[in-house]
Design a protein around this motif. Sequence first.
Motif, mmCIF file in Angstrom:
data_model
loop_
_atom_site.group_PDB
_atom_site.id
_atom_site.type_symbol
_atom_site.label_atom_id
_atom_site.label_comp_id
_atom_site.label_asym_id
_atom_site.label_seq_id
_atom_site.Cartn_x
_atom_site.Cartn_y
_atom_site.Cartn_z
ATOM 1 N N THR A 25 5.167 29.693 -39.645
ATOM 2 C CA THR A 25 6.212 30.132 -40.571
ATOM 3 C C THR A 25 7.590 29.997 -39.935
ATOM 4 O O THR A 25 8.536 29.535 -40.582
ATOM 5 C CB THR A 25 5.971 31.592 -40.999
ATOM 6 O OG1 THR A 25 4.665 31.692 -41.564
ATOM 7 C CG2 THR A 25 6.990 32.048 -42.017
ATOM 8 N N GLU A 65 8.505 26.355 -39.902
ATOM 9 C CA GLU A 65 8.867 25.887 -41.239
ATOM 10 C C GLU A 65 10.278 26.337 -41.613
ATOM 11 O O GLU A 65 11.032 25.570 -42.211
ATOM 12 C CB GLU A 65 7.859 26.388 -42.269
ATOM 13 C CG GLU A 65 6.518 25.669 -42.202
ATOM 14 C CD GLU A 65 5.463 26.293 -43.099
ATOM 15 O OE1 GLU A 65 5.742 27.325 -43.757
ATOM 16 O OE2 GLU A 65 4.345 25.739 -43.145
ATOM 17 N N LYS A 66 10.631 27.561 -41.255
ATOM 18 C CA LYS A 66 11.976 28.058 -41.544
ATOM 19 C C LYS A 66 13.017 27.236 -40.794
ATOM 20 O O LYS A 66 14.046 26.864 -41.345
ATOM 21 C CB LYS A 66 12.113 29.535 -41.162
ATOM 22 C CG LYS A 66 11.480 30.475 -42.136
ATOM 23 C CD LYS A 66 11.678 31.915 -41.691
ATOM 24 C CE LYS A 66 10.991 32.885 -42.617
ATOM 25 N NZ LYS A 66 11.121 34.275 -42.170
#
Length: 188
Positions: free
Chosen positions: A70, A73-74
């Motif tokens: 995550t 991805e950010k």
Amino acid sequence: MAEKKKKNSENQAPQADPKELETLKKELEAKEEGLKAKGEELEALKKEMDEKKNDYLRLMAEFDTFRRRTAEEKLELVKSASADTIKGLLPVLDDCEIALSQLEKTEGNESAVEGVQLIFNKLMGYLKTKGLERIEAKGEVFDTELHEAVTLFPAPTEEQKGRVIDVAQTGYLLGGKVLRFAKVIVGA
């Protein structure tokens, strides 16, 4: 001798009642079975605890992987948005370069040249802090990783064959990756 017999009888264990021995034997067997059952129960609980521990460790590893993915991805989303914004500003840089070249051709526009140069330098300086680099192409060997050939032109000298003769549109790198290929004229 009577005393000897008396002493021997005192040293010997008292004779137990066979019924009492049988009862004690049954109690002992029952307790052994109880211990055996408790041991099996303990083993089952240990096995269940090991399974739960493995499940917990797997869950923690999955969560750690999820958290890391995550975060990546950010970061990638921010980079992508940044790249799109900078890509949108490239035509402005192109226009500044064209304006500078046109103003330098005419006389008496020194203040206009300085103004456009100031704006261009400020914008380029800011974009450089974000990781933007200009692809220097003129005179370089044609490289398909950095250049896009717009046309082939007969090379004036043998040395210029396979080299970039002129640049039609400046190319840029962002963080070491090609943001826009340099559109070039290649000597043939």
